[in-house]
Design a protein around this motif. Structure first.
Motif, PDB file in Angstrom:
ATOM      1  N   ARG A 130      41.924  17.560 -55.659  1.00 38.09           N
ATOM      2  CA  ARG A 130      42.439  18.415 -54.582  1.00 38.09           C
ATOM      3  C   ARG A 130      41.300  18.898 -53.697  1.00 38.09           C
ATOM      4  NH1 ARG A 130      45.147  22.924 -57.240  1.00 38.09           N
ATOM      5  NH2 ARG A 130      45.345  23.669 -55.118  1.00 38.09           N
ATOM      6  N   LEU A 131      41.457  18.757 -52.388  1.00 39.99           N
ATOM      7  CA  LEU A 131      40.420  19.178 -51.447  1.00 39.99           C
ATOM      8  C   LEU A 131      40.662  20.580 -50.907  1.00 39.99           C
ATOM      9  CD1 LEU A 131      40.036  15.870 -49.429  1.00 39.99           C
ATOM     10  CD2 LEU A 131      38.624  16.706 -51.314  1.00 39.99           C
TER      11      LEU A 131
ATOM     12  N   TRP B  94      42.156  26.716 -48.235  1.00 40.42           N
ATOM     13  CA  TRP B  94      40.710  26.897 -48.187  1.00 40.42           C
ATOM     14  C   TRP B  94      40.037  25.631 -48.689  1.00 40.42           C
ATOM     15  CZ3 TRP B  94      39.176  31.719 -46.367  1.00 40.42           C
ATOM     16  CH2 TRP B  94      40.198  32.660 -46.244  1.00 40.42           C
ATOM     17  N   SER B  95      39.058  25.168 -47.950  1.00 43.10           N
ATOM     18  CA  SER B  95      38.330  23.964 -48.321  1.00 43.10           C
ATOM     19  C   SER B  95      37.562  24.208 -49.620  1.00 43.10           C
ATOM     20  CB  SER B  95      37.350  23.593 -47.206  1.00 43.10           C
ATOM     21  OG  SER B  95      36.401  22.668 -47.681  1.00 43.10           O
ATOM     22  N   LYS B  96      37.813  23.371 -50.582  1.00 41.46           N
ATOM     23  CA  LYS B  96      37.135  23.520 -51.876  1.00 41.46           C
ATOM     24  C   LYS B  96      35.626  23.401 -51.710  1.00 41.46           C
ATOM     25  CE  LYS B  96      38.791  21.297 -55.458  1.00 41.46           C
ATOM     26  NZ  LYS B  96      39.023  20.263 -56.481  1.00 41.46           N
ATOM     27  N   ALA B  97      35.180  22.488 -50.851  1.00 38.70           N
ATOM     28  CA  ALA B  97      33.741  22.304 -50.631  1.00 38.70           C
ATOM     29  C   ALA B  97      33.123  23.571 -50.047  1.00 38.70           C
ATOM     30  CB  ALA B  97      33.503  21.118 -49.708  1.00 38.70           C
ATOM     31  N   GLU B  98      33.786  24.196 -49.067  1.00 39.87           N
ATOM     32  CA  GLU B  98      33.269  25.424 -48.458  1.00 39.87           C
ATOM     33  C   GLU B  98      33.271  26.578 -49.453  1.00 39.87           C
ATOM     34  OE1 GLU B  98      31.912  25.974 -45.348  1.00 39.87           O
ATOM     35  OE2 GLU B  98      31.934  23.792 -45.270  1.00 39.87           O
ATOM     36  N   VAL B  99      34.302  26.652 -50.266  1.00 39.61           N
ATOM     37  CA  VAL B  99      34.393  27.710 -51.280  1.00 39.61           C
ATOM     38  C   VAL B  99      33.244  27.579 -52.272  1.00 39.61           C
ATOM     39  CG1 VAL B  99      35.766  28.575 -53.224  1.00 39.61           C
ATOM     40  CG2 VAL B  99      36.880  28.022 -51.047  1.00 39.61           C
TER      41      VAL B  99
END
Length: 69
Positions: free
Chosen positions: A14-15, A55-60
């Motif tokens: 999941r992204l 919410w973007s997982k990468a940004e989080v």
């Protein structure tokens, strides 16, 4: 009888994360994230799908790692 809240696992495929998942990962209240979205003044910004926030997982994860310093 106590209510038990089960958390769904956050899988690698999941992204995007829900506000609840993001708040749990970061240790913030969900309302804090909603305020970030409303006022557009938070360290990370959500992706909007109509009235739904994701919410973007990468940004989080990037934000979470920057807080550990």
């Amino acid at each position: 009888m106590a209510l038990k809240h089960k958390h769904k696992p956050i899988t690698d495929d999941r992204l995007l994360l829900t506000t609840r998942e993001t708040a749990r990962l970061l240790g913030y209240a969900e309302q804090t994230l909603r305020k970030w979205a409303l006022y557009e003044n938070g360290p990370i910004n959500p992706i909007r799908h109509g009235r739904t926030l994701r919410w973007s997982k990468a940004e989080v994860y990037k934000f979470a790692c920057s807080q550990e310093d």
